[in-house]
Design an enzyme around this catalytic site. Structure first.
Site, PDB file in Angstrom:
ATOM      1  N   GLU A 251       0.840  -1.304  -0.215  1.00  0.00           N
ATOM      2  CA  GLU A 251      -0.111   0.113   0.045  1.00  0.00           C
ATOM      3  C   GLU A 251       0.893   1.079  -0.107  1.00  0.00           C
ATOM      4  OE1 GLU A 251      -2.998  -0.199  -0.419  1.00  0.00           O
ATOM      5  OE2 GLU A 251      -3.585  -2.170   0.061  1.00  0.00           O
ATOM      6  N   ARG A 279      -8.291  16.004   6.293  1.00  0.00           N
ATOM      7  CA  ARG A 279      -8.143  15.089   7.121  1.00  0.00           C
ATOM      8  C   ARG A 279      -6.656  14.409   7.545  1.00  0.00           C
ATOM      9  NH1 ARG A 279      -9.946   9.348   7.202  1.00  0.00           N
ATOM     10  NH2 ARG A 279      -9.329   9.245   5.286  1.00  0.00           N
ATOM     11  N   CYS A 285      -2.186   9.193   2.493  1.00  0.00           N
ATOM     12  CA  CYS A 285      -2.032   8.557   1.340  1.00  0.00           C
ATOM     13  C   CYS A 285      -3.396   9.003   0.299  1.00  0.00           C
ATOM     14  CB  CYS A 285      -1.860   7.183   1.081  1.00  0.00           C
ATOM     15  SG  CYS A 285      -3.127   6.274   2.126  1.00  0.00           S
ATOM     16  N   GLU A 381       4.101  13.970  -4.172  1.00  0.00           N
ATOM     17  CA  GLU A 381       3.221  13.746  -2.916  1.00  0.00           C
ATOM     18  C   GLU A 381       3.529  14.799  -2.147  1.00  0.00           C
ATOM     19  OE1 GLU A 381       3.736   9.945  -0.974  1.00  0.00           O
ATOM     20  OE2 GLU A 381       1.513   9.658  -0.516  1.00  0.00           O
TER      21      GLU A 381
HETATM   22  P1  NAP Z   1       8.191   5.606   4.514  1.00  0.00           P
HETATM   23  O1  NAP Z   1       9.091   6.269   4.965  1.00  0.00           O
HETATM   24  O2  NAP Z   1       8.029   4.660   3.385  1.00  0.00           O
HETATM   25  O3  NAP Z   1       8.081   4.197   6.129  1.00  0.00           O
HETATM   26  C1  NAP Z   1       7.276   3.464   6.237  1.00  0.00           C
HETATM   27  C2  NAP Z   1       7.770   2.476   7.242  1.00  0.00           C
HETATM   28  O4  NAP Z   1       8.695   1.763   6.258  1.00  0.00           O
HETATM   29  C3  NAP Z   1       8.144   2.825   8.443  1.00  0.00           C
HETATM   30  O5  NAP Z   1       7.617   1.863   9.344  1.00  0.00           O
HETATM   31  C4  NAP Z   1       9.752   3.059   8.278  1.00  0.00           C
HETATM   32  O6  NAP Z   1      10.265   2.725   9.398  1.00  0.00           O
HETATM   33  C5  NAP Z   1       9.666   1.957   7.296  1.00  0.00           C
HETATM   34  N1  NAP Z   1      10.936   1.757   6.445  1.00  0.00           N
HETATM   35  C6  NAP Z   1      11.723   2.930   5.995  1.00  0.00           C
HETATM   36  N2  NAP Z   1      12.760   2.530   5.361  1.00  0.00           N
HETATM   37  C7  NAP Z   1      12.656   1.248   5.410  1.00  0.00           C
HETATM   38  C8  NAP Z   1      13.766   0.356   4.794  1.00  0.00           C
HETATM   39  N3  NAP Z   1      14.843   0.684   4.076  1.00  0.00           N
HETATM   40  N4  NAP Z   1      13.425  -0.932   5.003  1.00  0.00           N
HETATM   41  C9  NAP Z   1      12.139  -1.272   5.698  1.00  0.00           C
HETATM   42  N5  NAP Z   1      11.630  -0.421   6.239  1.00  0.00           N
HETATM   43  C10 NAP Z   1      11.888   0.730   5.909  1.00  0.00           C
HETATM   44  O7  NAP Z   1       6.782   6.134   4.777  1.00  0.00           O
HETATM   45  P2  NAP Z   1       6.174   7.415   5.756  1.00  0.00           P
HETATM   46  O8  NAP Z   1       6.713   8.322   5.676  1.00  0.00           O
HETATM   47  O9  NAP Z   1       5.950   6.426   7.070  1.00  0.00           O
HETATM   48  O10 NAP Z   1       4.683   7.257   5.363  1.00  0.00           O
HETATM   49  C11 NAP Z   1       4.123   8.111   4.331  1.00  0.00           C
HETATM   50  C12 NAP Z   1       4.052   7.325   3.120  1.00  0.00           C
HETATM   51  O11 NAP Z   1       3.129   6.269   3.236  1.00  0.00           O
HETATM   52  C13 NAP Z   1       3.486   8.202   2.004  1.00  0.00           C
HETATM   53  O12 NAP Z   1       3.971   8.037   0.855  1.00  0.00           O
HETATM   54  C14 NAP Z   1       1.889   7.723   1.975  1.00  0.00           C
HETATM   55  O13 NAP Z   1       1.149   7.968   0.823  1.00  0.00           O
HETATM   56  C15 NAP Z   1       2.264   6.133   2.262  1.00  0.00           C
HETATM   57  N6  NAP Z   1       0.935   5.642   2.849  1.00  0.00           N
HETATM   58  C16 NAP Z   1       0.058   4.729   1.999  1.00  0.00           C
HETATM   59  C17 NAP Z   1      -0.828   4.066   2.488  1.00  0.00           C
HETATM   60  C18 NAP Z   1      -1.864   3.268   1.406  1.00  0.00           C
HETATM   61  O14 NAP Z   1      -2.551   2.626   2.138  1.00  0.00           O
HETATM   62  N7  NAP Z   1      -1.552   3.022   0.516  1.00  0.00           N
HETATM   63  C19 NAP Z   1      -1.369   4.510   3.708  1.00  0.00           C
HETATM   64  C20 NAP Z   1      -0.570   5.177   4.539  1.00  0.00           C
HETATM   65  C21 NAP Z   1       0.533   5.894   3.916  1.00  0.00           C
HETATM   66  P3  NAP Z   1      10.855   4.133  10.018  1.00  0.00           P
HETATM   67  O15 NAP Z   1       9.824   4.993  10.587  1.00  0.00           O
HETATM   68  O16 NAP Z   1      11.967   3.622  11.057  1.00  0.00           O
HETATM   69  O17 NAP Z   1      11.721   4.703   9.070  1.00  0.00           O
END
Ligand code: NAP
Length: 477
Positions: A251, A279, A285, A381
């Site tokens: 996702e 919201r 996302c 984004e």
């Molecule tokens: P992110 O940087 O991709 O992090 C998401 C998760 O991945 C966190 O638990 C993060 O841990 C972990 N992570 C980061 N680098 C990693 C790696 N190299 N290997 C394994 N895990 C790793 O995203 P975010 O900033 O938290 O969230 C925002 C993004 O999520 C946006 O792009 C949003 O659109 C997307 N999102 C999508 C949905 C959907 O259902 N499609 C829903 C919600 C959010 P750490 O916190 O330790 O870095």
């Protein structure tokens, strides 16, 4: 166990396990440390995998009724304690109280929905077309599921994975985002209290997500990955899961277009825009990322949208009088400010509609009129309270611009009536389309994206199948 007032240790095999290293979790509205949380190493994570693997042999054999009852109790406990959950979300994520309560309620509903779905997992029985055999298809739990969740919905992204996994008979190792681990630990505690046996749900909090996840994904005892987060990290993970041909549900990010077509009700569109953009303070996302408004309505829409944004009271999410809380961190806020700086370099003229508190990770909403399609704000984004508006003259042009992106999670269409709205919705390249409304997430509906927004669906009837594997038996009957 550590002395924090919040659950802050790893959950491995039913035991709260403290590590020698900790990392701080901040309240982004005050920058105070809420808690020091155990910092899992790859070895700790592999212990959690071992616990989940051991628990699988029993849990996968329980009756679906038993699993449903655990999930139903989790729904009831969470509902009874909904304000505790919302408080944690508001404190560690920063979002406004109303959003935190909305998320906590939505999160609990995944337990209810999948408690109902657990007993409806059905196989298939039919005769082959030439009647030379009988086809029986069974769906069985895939095994240990590794789950990685983001910070923007710390409760709902965890329950949207845990509930279907447990309903299917899988066991879980959950790795929440390092900014918001407290809510995930609270959710795991709810499941323990609801009767999930030791090892069925394990949680590892870590400040070294890359290293820890690489170790987990290389372990042959792990059977599937369920990830929610950015497309960038999703691709890094897919490269790793490819090495083991591991099923991977993704996702990922979005770049949602919000269309206001000729003849649409502007007042309704502004209400929808406030929901779709604001919201979670725009950190969703599903957040409307770019507004395409018919030229006959653009000035009216922008004026009313700006007024509505200016009416939002900004302050700590934990104070129920506020409509817009802090962003999750100064780093995330500054990413949005950097994007705005880039847009200004391209000639955009953002207008801050109000003032944000000067402490903490707050940001006042910005509206940006007369944006060019193809510029930074329509390509990237944004993930914050910034609303770029592009005007268009023909419906085909609007649809072309809306689909002109690598993402395909969600679109919003405001049309003169639902009939026209659905016709346009069918032309949108996104897994979900909201027609004449600004909110669409529902545990009973399949959530997920096309193109680079993801693989697979969560929720609905599809969600449980992310954690099942089908097996076909041929037999003469
Ligand atoms: P992110 O940087 O991709 O992090 C998401 C998760 O991945 C966190 O638990 C993060 O841990 C972990 N992570 C980061 N680098 C990693 C790696 N190299 N290997 C394994 N895990 C790793 O995203 P975010 O900033 O938290 O969230 C925002 C993004 O999520 C946006 O792009 C949003 O659109 C997307 N999102 C999508 C949905 C959907 O259902 N499609 C829903 C919600 C959010 P750490 O916190 O330790 O870095």
């Amino acid at each position: 166990m550590s002395a924090s007032k919040y659950k802050s240790d790893l959950l491995i095999g039913g035991e709260w396990t403290e590590t020698s290293q900790q990392f701080p979790v901040l309240n982004p509205a005050s920058m105070e440390v809420l808690s020091e949380v155990s910092d899992a190493s790859p070895d700790d994570a592999l212990q959690a995998v071992g616990a989940a693997h051991d628990a699988f042999s029993h849990w996968s054999q329980t009756s679906s009724r038993q699993r449903a009852e655990v999930l139903r109790r989790a729904f009831e406990i969470m509902t009874d304690e909904i304000e505790d959950c919302a408080r944690l979300i508001a404190l560690e994520n920063g979002k406004a109280w109303r959003d935190a309560m909305g998320e906590a309620t939505y999160a609990a509903e995944f337990f209810r929905w999948f408690s109902e779905e657990a007993s409806r997992i059905a196989g298939d029985f039919r005769y082959a077309p030439n009647r030379d055999k009988t086809i029986i298809v069974d769906h069985r739990p895939v095994g240990v599921a590794y789950m990685i969740t983001p910070w923007n919905f710390p409760a709902a992204m965890a329950t949207r994975k845990l509930a279907p996994a447990l309903a299917a008979g899988c066991t879980a190792v959950l790795k929440p985002a390092s900014e918001t681990p407290l809510t995930a630990l609270w959710v795991a505690d709810v499941l323990q209290r609801a009767g999930a046996p030791a090892g069925v749900v394990n949680v590892i909090t870590t400040s070294t997500s890359g290293k820890v996840s690489s170790a987990v994904l290389a372990d042959p005892r792990v059977a599937t990955l369920s990830f929610t987060g950015s497309t960038y990290v999703g691709k890094l993970l897919l490269a790793q899961t490819a090495q083991r041909v591991l099923p991977s549900s993704m996702e990922l990010g979005g770049n949602a277009p919000f269309l206001v077509l000729e003849g649409a009700d502007v007042e309704l569109a502004v209400v929808g825009a406030m929901d779709a953009k604001m919201r979670n303070g725009g950190s969703a996302c599903t957040a409307a990322n770019r507004f395409y408004v018919h030229e006959s309505l653009a000035a009216d829409f922008a004026q009313h949208f700006q007024l509505a944004l200016a009416g939002l009271r900004i302050g700590p999410g934990i104070d129920q009088a506020n409509d817009l809380g802090a962003m999750v961190s100064v780093k995330e806020r500054d990413k949005v400010l950097d994007l705005l700086g880039k847009a200004e370099g391209e000639g955009a003229k953002p207008v801050a509609v109000s003032e944000a508190p000067e402490f903490g990770a707050f940001m006042a909403p910005r509206i940006v009129r007369d944006v060019q399609h193809g510029s930074t704000l329509t390509r990237d984004e944004i993930f914050g309270p910034v609303a770029p508006i592009v005007s268009f003259s023909s419906q085909d042009e609007a649809i072309r611009m809306a689909n002109d992106t690598d993402y395909g999670l969600i679109s919003y269409v405001f049309a003169k009536d639902n009939g026209e709205g659905i016709k346009v919705a069918r032309r949108m390249e996104s897994g979900m389309v909201a027609v004449n409304r600004g909110v669409m997430s529902d545990p009973a509906a399949p959530f997920g994206g096309m193109k680079e927004s993801g693989l697979g669906r969560e929720g609905g009837f599809a969600g449980v199948h992310e954690f099942l594997e089908s097996q076909y038996f041929a037999v003469d009957l």
